[in-house]
Design a protein around this motif. Structure first.
Motif, PDB file in Angstrom:
ATOM      1  N   TYR A   1       0.753  -1.562  -0.183  1.00  0.00           N
ATOM      2  CA  TYR A   1       0.060  -0.237   0.438  1.00  0.00           C
ATOM      3  C   TYR A   1       1.141   1.058   0.163  1.00  0.00           C
ATOM      4  O   TYR A   1       2.138   1.123   0.376  1.00  0.00           O
ATOM      5  N   PRO A   2       0.325   1.932  -0.722  1.00  0.00           N
ATOM      6  CA  PRO A   2       1.273   3.768  -0.382  1.00  0.00           C
ATOM      7  C   PRO A   2       1.724   4.336   0.310  1.00  0.00           C
ATOM      8  O   PRO A   2       0.813   4.083   2.106  1.00  0.00           O
TER       9      PRO A   2
ATOM     10  N   GLY B   1       2.063   7.400   1.783  1.00  0.00           N
ATOM     11  CA  GLY B   1       2.433   8.726   2.175  1.00  0.00           C
ATOM     12  C   GLY B   1       2.880   9.124   2.894  1.00  0.00           C
ATOM     13  O   GLY B   1       4.386   8.919   2.920  1.00  0.00           O
ATOM     14  N   THR B   2       2.422  10.714   2.800  1.00  0.00           N
ATOM     15  CA  THR B   2       3.831  11.033   3.883  1.00  0.00           C
ATOM     16  C   THR B   2       3.335  11.974   5.462  1.00  0.00           C
ATOM     17  O   THR B   2       2.197  10.930   5.655  1.00  0.00           O
TER      18      THR B   2
ATOM     19  N   ARG C   1      -0.353  13.778   4.824  1.00  0.00           N
ATOM     20  CA  ARG C   1      -1.015  12.918   4.358  1.00  0.00           C
ATOM     21  C   ARG C   1      -0.315  11.628   3.701  1.00  0.00           C
ATOM     22  O   ARG C   1       0.543  11.299   3.484  1.00  0.00           O
ATOM     23  N   MET C   2      -0.871  10.937   5.157  1.00  0.00           N
ATOM     24  CA  MET C   2      -0.242   8.966   5.856  1.00  0.00           C
ATOM     25  C   MET C   2      -1.256   8.467   4.591  1.00  0.00           C
ATOM     26  O   MET C   2      -2.758   8.309   4.933  1.00  0.00           O
ATOM     27  N   GLY C   3      -0.767   7.574   4.223  1.00  0.00           N
ATOM     28  CA  GLY C   3      -1.142   6.446   3.230  1.00  0.00           C
ATOM     29  C   GLY C   3      -1.604   5.614   4.356  1.00  0.00           C
ATOM     30  O   GLY C   3      -1.119   5.733   5.443  1.00  0.00           O
TER      31      GLY C   3
ATOM     32  N   TYR D   1       0.399   3.860   6.280  1.00  0.00           N
ATOM     33  CA  TYR D   1       1.989   5.171   7.422  1.00  0.00           C
ATOM     34  C   TYR D   1       1.437   3.436   8.623  1.00  0.00           C
ATOM     35  O   TYR D   1       2.198   3.478   9.303  1.00  0.00           O
TER      36      TYR D   1
ATOM     37  N   ASN E   1      -9.299   7.308   4.431  1.00  0.00           N
ATOM     38  CA  ASN E   1      -8.554   7.874   3.301  1.00  0.00           C
ATOM     39  C   ASN E   1      -9.092   7.729   1.507  1.00  0.00           C
ATOM     40  O   ASN E   1      -9.165   8.007   0.833  1.00  0.00           O
ATOM     41  N   SER E   2      -8.394   6.214   1.727  1.00  0.00           N
ATOM     42  CA  SER E   2      -7.901   6.075   0.067  1.00  0.00           C
ATOM     43  C   SER E   2      -9.380   5.170   0.287  1.00  0.00           C
ATOM     44  O   SER E   2      -8.604   4.997  -1.808  1.00  0.00           O
TER      45      SER E   2
ATOM     46  N   ARG F   1      -3.897  10.917  12.110  1.00  0.00           N
ATOM     47  CA  ARG F   1      -3.961  11.640  10.781  1.00  0.00           C
ATOM     48  C   ARG F   1      -3.951  13.096  10.403  1.00  0.00           C
ATOM     49  O   ARG F   1      -3.244  13.632  10.004  1.00  0.00           O
TER      50      ARG F   1
ATOM     51  N   LEU G   1      -2.134  16.291   9.940  1.00  0.00           N
ATOM     52  CA  LEU G   1      -2.867  16.991   8.803  1.00  0.00           C
ATOM     53  C   LEU G   1      -2.816  18.546   9.084  1.00  0.00           C
ATOM     54  O   LEU G   1      -2.196  19.550   8.449  1.00  0.00           O
TER      55      LEU G   1
END
Lengths: 150, 503
Positions: free
Chosen positions: A31-32, A34-35, A38-40, A43, B188-189, B452, B456
């Protein structure tokens, strides 16, 4: 210096945590990431997974250091029959109906006890079948199928 | 002050509504019934009885669940006094002197004092919830994501620190719980995480399966392994009425126990056991003749029983006002509320005042029912105690199966529960307790979401958790708690308590 496992409990628990942590930590690579802003989706589990691995390692190391009583022997018979009864319920509830599932659970799980008798197992299976029908179908109106043909 | 009375009036109008009264009664009754049966703790009891509330509207469902909870707790004390087998961990202390009283033919007064003490503690707890609920909820409205995250971290830390057993393994169990909690679709995704291609898993792991597997099935297998041995004090329940001296001797312990329990209940973490232990230790220190303790001293029943009930009651405060569960039982309540479509938190009080105040008033009503119900019905509970375990556990397993299935009408949950039974049995065998895992499991998604959001808002600056004062305060307390446990004396004391309760 020969390493000796002084606590089987800690040794097993440590391995278990390392295993579970690895599944999540390495699984997260799909899975991505993120940073930090913006946590993927990867994370949080990556961090927790590595945390679990690290602490699991600690527990594992501890098992060579501090002495502990060995765990009681595994009750395989009870374990397999109780969980087998649960799985039998899962397999039968949609195909065989509530009554068949009830009979299967009660009889299989009763086999896991110390003092099993067919008479007691069958009697309680019948009583519980009637009780299940009364409580869940009549009383609470849950949508169960009683028999495969009903 | 007038607001308090109008709130309580609203609450009682809901709680005394005939339907709700009935559900409260059913809850208390069923809770006691299952709680009396040895080898089934409150968590397993609630998990097992959860499905019967699925078809109810939210208010009666939650009233009934709360009833089940204190019914189960009280049932546990009954078992402790009559069989010397704690129905739940917090009645371990009651076993010490309660069972001795039973052997001296004074089980009746022990049961009565335990009921009276619990009722008094329950009343105080209810009043405190009504008093402190609204201001705390208002405070919670000020909380941002950072505060919520820190508060959950503090909750998890204190749950481990004051729990018994290995600290590091408890932390591991929390981490595993947090990880299991985020299985499923990421909000979120929209990505399905750790579902391994199984469509049922993309909705997440049902908490009912986790609770039933770890607490229900895991416990049953462990009980079958040990073989439950019981000696029932049935013939000697004797007169229920405590003598005047009994009452006089119990007055102080009940007061002190209630005070201790209230404080412990408010702290995050599941503290009914610690509350009961502290009360016992305190009474033993205060008495003129400590040698009576362990040989049937009534103070040793009155204090801990009040303390554990007060703690059970006030542990609802963090749940109802902040939406944060403090222990495995409260984690179950969160799950139950979610199933009913209610997100626990401060908004419940403002958006659904009838539900909030109705539940609080029904707690008092439920405690009253316990006294009325238990004392005359004690003969019946004794009969239940006599049912051999080999006839009981198949029924319990069946109930759990139906419960797990009816969450989504899907066999997948039943298989998951079996898996967690396997996991729960072995982790318990290796000295890892299931309670912290369940707590982590419920908090997992919440913590991730708040982390998160906080990051943010702060644009990726992790110091936000320490620059906002409330958040910093909570994290400092959490770190402090973790540090003191490393101090040798504290550590030793903690191990002693764990050792005593393991006996």
């Amino acid at each position: 210096m020969a390493l000796k496992i002084r606590s089987i409990k800690d040794f097993n628990a440590g391995l278990m945590f390392i295993g579970i942590g690895s599944v999540f930590a390495f699984g997260a690579s799909q899975y991505p990431m993120g940073t930090a802003v913006r946590m993927g989706p990867a994370y949080f589990p990556t961090f927790l997974g590595w945390g679990t691995i690290a602490l699991g390692l600690f527990v594992l190391i501890q098992s060579f250091v501090s002495e502990d009583k060995p765990p009681t022997p595994t009750a395989w018979r009870a374990l397999i029959l109780v969980l087998g009864a649960v799985c039998a319920f899962g397999a039968l509830i949609n195909t065989g109906g509530l009554i068949a599932a009830t009979l299967a659970v009660v009889i299989i799980s009763a086999l896991g006890g110390h003092e099993f008798t067919w008479k007691a197992a069958i009697t309680s299976a019948i009583i519980l079948s009637i009780a299940m029908w009364a409580i869940f179908l009549k009383g609470l109106g849950l949508p169960f199928q009683l028999f495969p043909w009903s | 002050m007038t607001e308090l009375f109008s709130n309580l009036a609203l609450g009682f109008s809901v709680a005394l509504n005939l339907t709700n009264l009935m559900y409260c009664f059913i809850g208390v009754f069923l809770g006691t019934l299952i709680g009396v049966l040895p080898g089934i703790g409150p968590v397993a009891t609630i998990a097992m009885l959860l499905p019967i509330t699925f078809n109810l509207p939210p208010t009666p469902a939650l009233i009934m669940l709360a009833g089940i909870y204190y019914g189960a707790s009280y049932g546990g004390s009954t078992t402790a006094i009559l069989v010397n087998l704690p129905g739940e961990s917090s009645s371990v202390v009651t076993c010490i002197d309660g069972y001795q009283m039973g052997r001296q033919g004074r089980a009746g007064p022990a049961l009565a004092i335990s009921a009276i003490g619990s009722f008094f503690a329950g009343t105080v707890g209810t009043v405190l919830i009504a008093l402190f609920g609204p201001p705390l909820a208002e405070l919670a409205f000020e909380f941002g994501a950072a505060e919520y995250f820190s508060m959950m971290a503090l909750g998890l830390v204190s749950a481990v620190v004051l729990a018994h057993g290995s600290l590091i393994k408890a932390v591991c169990m929390i981490l595993v719980g947090l990880l299991l909690g985020i299985v499923g679709t990421d909000v979120n995704s929209g990505m399905a995480r750790y579902s391994f291609g199984i469509s049922e898993l993309s909705d997440g792991i049902g908490f009912v399966s986790v609770a039933m597997g770890m607490f229900g099935f895991g416990e049953i297998i462990a009980n079958l392994e040990q073989g439950i041995q019981r000696e029932v004090n049935t013939s000697k329940v004797g007169s229920l009425m405590p003598s005047w001296t009994d009452l006089k001797m119990s007055f102080g312990p009940i007061m002190r126990g209630t005070a201790l329990g209230t404080i412990f209940g408010l702290l995050p973490g599941s503290h009914t056991v610690i509350a009961a232990f502290s009360s016992y230790t305190l009474e033993k220190k205060l008495t003129k003749d400590p040698s009576r303790f362990g040989k049937g001293a009534i103070e040793g029943v009155a204090g801990p029983e009040s303390a554990n009930n007060a703690a059970a009651q006030t542990s609802f405060i963090p749940l109802l006002t902040l939406g944060i569960p403090t222990g495995a039982v409260m984690a179950l309540m969160v799950g139950a509320m979610t199933i009913q479509g209610i997100a626990p938190g401060p908004q419940v009080m403002t958006q659904k005042p009838d539900l909030f105040w109705g539940m609080i008033a029904s707690m008092w009503v439920g405690n009253l029912m316990l006294v009325i119900l238990n004392l005359p019905l004690i003969g019946m509970w004794v009969q239940f105690l006599k049912i051999p375990y080999r006839l009981l556990y198949p029924g319990i397993i069946l109930f759990c199966c139906i419960g797990a299935f009816s969450v989504n009408n899907s066999p997948a949950e039943v298989y998951l529960a079996a898996m967690f039974g396997f996991f729960g049995y072995f982790s318990n065998k290796w000295g890892c307790e299931p309670g912290p895992l369940l707590l982590g499991f419920v908090l997992g998604p919440l913590m991730e979401e708040n982390l998160r959001r906080a990051m943010l808002i702060s644009r990726g600056d992790a110091t936000v958790f320490f620059t906002r004062p409330i958040s910093a305060g909570m994290l400092i307390v959490a770190i402090f708690l973790l540090l003191i446990i490393v101090v040798p004396q504290v550590r030793k004391k903690r191990e002693e308590v764990a050792y005593e309760s393991a006996d």
